[in-house]
Design a protein around this motif. Structure first.
Motif, PDB file in Angstrom:
ATOM      1  N   ALA A 257      32.378  29.706  39.961  1.00 41.86           N
ATOM      2  CA  ALA A 257      32.257  31.062  39.420  1.00 41.86           C
ATOM      3  C   ALA A 257      33.045  32.063  40.253  1.00 41.86           C
ATOM      4  O   ALA A 257      33.730  32.947  39.712  1.00 41.86           O
ATOM      5  CB  ALA A 257      30.786  31.463  39.355  1.00 41.86           C
ATOM      6  N   ALA A 258      32.967  31.932  41.587  1.00 43.81           N
ATOM      7  CA  ALA A 258      33.701  32.850  42.459  1.00 43.81           C
ATOM      8  C   ALA A 258      35.203  32.652  42.318  1.00 43.81           C
ATOM      9  O   ALA A 258      35.976  33.622  42.278  1.00 43.81           O
ATOM     10  CB  ALA A 258      33.271  32.641  43.907  1.00 43.81           C
TER      11      ALA A 258
ATOM     12  N   VAL B 122      36.881  31.462  39.690  1.00 47.42           N
ATOM     13  CA  VAL B 122      37.340  31.942  38.386  1.00 47.42           C
ATOM     14  C   VAL B 122      37.384  33.473  38.358  1.00 47.42           C
ATOM     15  O   VAL B 122      38.312  34.069  37.795  1.00 47.42           O
ATOM     16  CB  VAL B 122      36.445  31.394  37.266  1.00 47.42           C
ATOM     17  CG1 VAL B 122      36.791  32.047  35.929  1.00 47.42           C
ATOM     18  CG2 VAL B 122      36.617  29.877  37.160  1.00 47.42           C
ATOM     19  N   ALA B 123      36.419  34.120  38.972  1.00 50.28           N
ATOM     20  CA  ALA B 123      36.416  35.584  39.000  1.00 50.28           C
ATOM     21  C   ALA B 123      37.656  36.124  39.713  1.00 50.28           C
ATOM     22  O   ALA B 123      38.309  37.059  39.229  1.00 50.28           O
ATOM     23  CB  ALA B 123      35.147  36.090  39.687  1.00 50.28           C
ATOM     24  N   VAL B 124      38.008  35.526  40.856  1.00 52.93           N
ATOM     25  CA  VAL B 124      39.198  35.964  41.583  1.00 52.93           C
ATOM     26  C   VAL B 124      40.454  35.658  40.785  1.00 52.93           C
ATOM     27  O   VAL B 124      41.387  36.473  40.717  1.00 52.93           O
ATOM     28  CB  VAL B 124      39.262  35.286  42.970  1.00 52.93           C
ATOM     29  CG1 VAL B 124      40.596  35.572  43.656  1.00 52.93           C
ATOM     30  CG2 VAL B 124      38.114  35.767  43.840  1.00 52.93           C
TER      31      VAL B 124
ATOM     32  N   ARG C  24      40.824  35.396  37.508  1.00 52.79           N
ATOM     33  CA  ARG C  24      40.959  36.320  36.371  1.00 52.79           C
ATOM     34  C   ARG C  24      41.371  37.712  36.839  1.00 52.79           C
ATOM     35  O   ARG C  24      42.137  38.397  36.162  1.00 52.79           O
ATOM     36  CB  ARG C  24      39.644  36.378  35.581  1.00 52.79           C
ATOM     37  CG  ARG C  24      39.416  35.144  34.720  1.00 52.79           C
ATOM     38  CD  ARG C  24      38.299  35.352  33.711  1.00 52.79           C
ATOM     39  NE  ARG C  24      38.244  34.261  32.759  1.00 52.79           N
ATOM     40  CZ  ARG C  24      39.003  34.154  31.672  1.00 52.79           C
ATOM     41  NH1 ARG C  24      39.900  35.102  31.415  1.00 52.79           N
ATOM     42  NH2 ARG C  24      38.898  33.136  30.860  1.00 52.79           N
ATOM     43  N   GLN C  25      40.884  38.131  37.966  1.00 48.98           N
ATOM     44  CA  GLN C  25      41.287  39.435  38.493  1.00 48.98           C
ATOM     45  C   GLN C  25      42.772  39.429  38.841  1.00 48.98           C
ATOM     46  O   GLN C  25      43.470  40.438  38.671  1.00 48.98           O
ATOM     47  CB  GLN C  25      40.455  39.786  39.726  1.00 48.98           C
ATOM     48  CG  GLN C  25      40.720  41.187  40.267  1.00 48.98           C
ATOM     49  CD  GLN C  25      39.753  41.567  41.377  1.00 48.98           C
ATOM     50  OE1 GLN C  25      39.067  40.712  41.935  1.00 48.98           O
ATOM     51  NE2 GLN C  25      39.681  42.844  41.692  1.00 48.98           N
TER      52      GLN C  25
ATOM     53  N   GLN D  46      30.698  28.419  30.610  1.00 52.45           N
ATOM     54  CA  GLN D  46      30.833  29.662  31.366  1.00 52.45           C
ATOM     55  C   GLN D  46      32.225  30.256  31.278  1.00 52.45           C
ATOM     56  O   GLN D  46      32.400  31.449  31.523  1.00 52.45           O
ATOM     57  CB  GLN D  46      30.461  29.420  32.830  1.00 52.45           C
ATOM     58  CG  GLN D  46      29.023  28.992  33.027  1.00 52.45           C
ATOM     59  CD  GLN D  46      28.658  28.854  34.487  1.00 52.45           C
ATOM     60  OE1 GLN D  46      29.084  29.660  35.328  1.00 52.45           O
ATOM     61  NE2 GLN D  46      27.879  27.847  34.814  1.00 52.45           N
ATOM     62  N   ASP D  47      33.227  29.450  30.970  1.00 49.46           N
ATOM     63  CA  ASP D  47      34.591  29.964  30.854  1.00 49.46           C
ATOM     64  C   ASP D  47      35.383  29.087  29.890  1.00 49.46           C
ATOM     65  O   ASP D  47      35.475  27.878  30.077  1.00 49.46           O
ATOM     66  CB  ASP D  47      35.286  29.987  32.214  1.00 49.46           C
ATOM     67  CG  ASP D  47      36.581  30.775  32.182  1.00 49.46           C
ATOM     68  OD1 ASP D  47      37.575  30.244  31.646  1.00 49.46           O
ATOM     69  OD2 ASP D  47      36.605  31.919  32.668  1.00 49.46           O
TER      70      ASP D  47
END
Length: 239
Positions: free
Chosen positions: A106-107, A109-111, A113-114, A139-140
């Protein structure tokens, strides 16, 4: 064929999984990079192989340290993307304590996508075991999932067609086997996987003869420490 430069395929006397190695791999024509991701104590994804730093007797786990206490040569995932962009395929083994795969994913993927939105997410290949991959799929929708396993596990799971069907149902994009398991008798399973919409990956491909053999089998990606051989066989990013 994607050629993943394993840990950046560093030159002699160059740190693996460090930004100079990754820069060298891309400059040398690699169309893919590979690394391992760990979470720091404050939840920052960083790139390192075994997750332990320091000399014997003073070893510290990355998961016990905050990001600001890491050596400067250990790149955060955010600094990796800021330095190199997102115009390449990126394979990551996600590491951490038991049960920590999902939080690391999750961490990461968040970075990602940013850094580059859906385009970067579609160039991210997250490697893991089938249960954790299946749990993460919802989740994605964009990130590619890679099942790193063994031929024995595939056969114990009912054979290539049955196991490939499970991968397809779980939304897994690729099956990744060690190079030595891709033998002439096993090469026929590439077509079976492709018919199911599953890509075939091979890791630990070091010799030119091995890389050439895997390309001949129709594999979709290989992982190697040897940049020049990898680029020569897999094709460069510019190509």
């Amino acid at each position: 064929m994607i050629g993943f430069a394993h840990r950046g395929a560093p030159a002699p006397h160059q740190r693996e999984n460090a930004l100079p190695a990754f820069r060298r791999a891309l400059a040398g024509g690699a169309n893919g990079l590979e690394s391992d991701a760990w979470l720091t104590a404050d939840g920052v994804p960083v790139l390192h192989h075994d997750g332990v730093l320091g000399p014997p007797g003073r070893r510290r786990r990355i998961g016990d340290l905050t990001a600001d206490r890491l050596p400067g040569w250990v790149p955060t995932l955010a600094s990796f993307y800021a330095e190199l962009g997102t115009s390449f395929e990126f394979s990551l083994d996600l590491k951490g304590p038991p049960g920590g795969w999902a939080s690391t994913a999750a961490a990461v993927v968040a970075v990602t996508r940013q850094a580059g939105g859906s385009t970067a997410a579609r160039r991210l290949w997250l490697c893991g075991y089938l249960p954790e991959l299946a749990a993460f799929r919802e989740q994605d929708p964009d990130v590619r999932l890679v099942n790193s396993t063994s031929m024995r596990t595939v056969m114990d799971g009912g054979g290539v067609s049955a196991y490939g069907g499970r991968l397809h149902a779980a939304g897994v994009a690729a099956l990744n086997l060690r190079t030595r398991e891709w033998t002439p008798p096993q090469a026929r399973i590439v077509a079976v996987l492709h018919n199911l919409g599953i890509a075939a990956f091979g890791w630990d491909a070091q010799r030119t003869s091995t890389l050439t053999r895997l390309a001949g089998y129709g594999l979709d990606a290989v992982y190697s420490d040897h940049l020049a051989r990898l680029v020569r066989i897999s094709g460069s990013a510019a190509a």
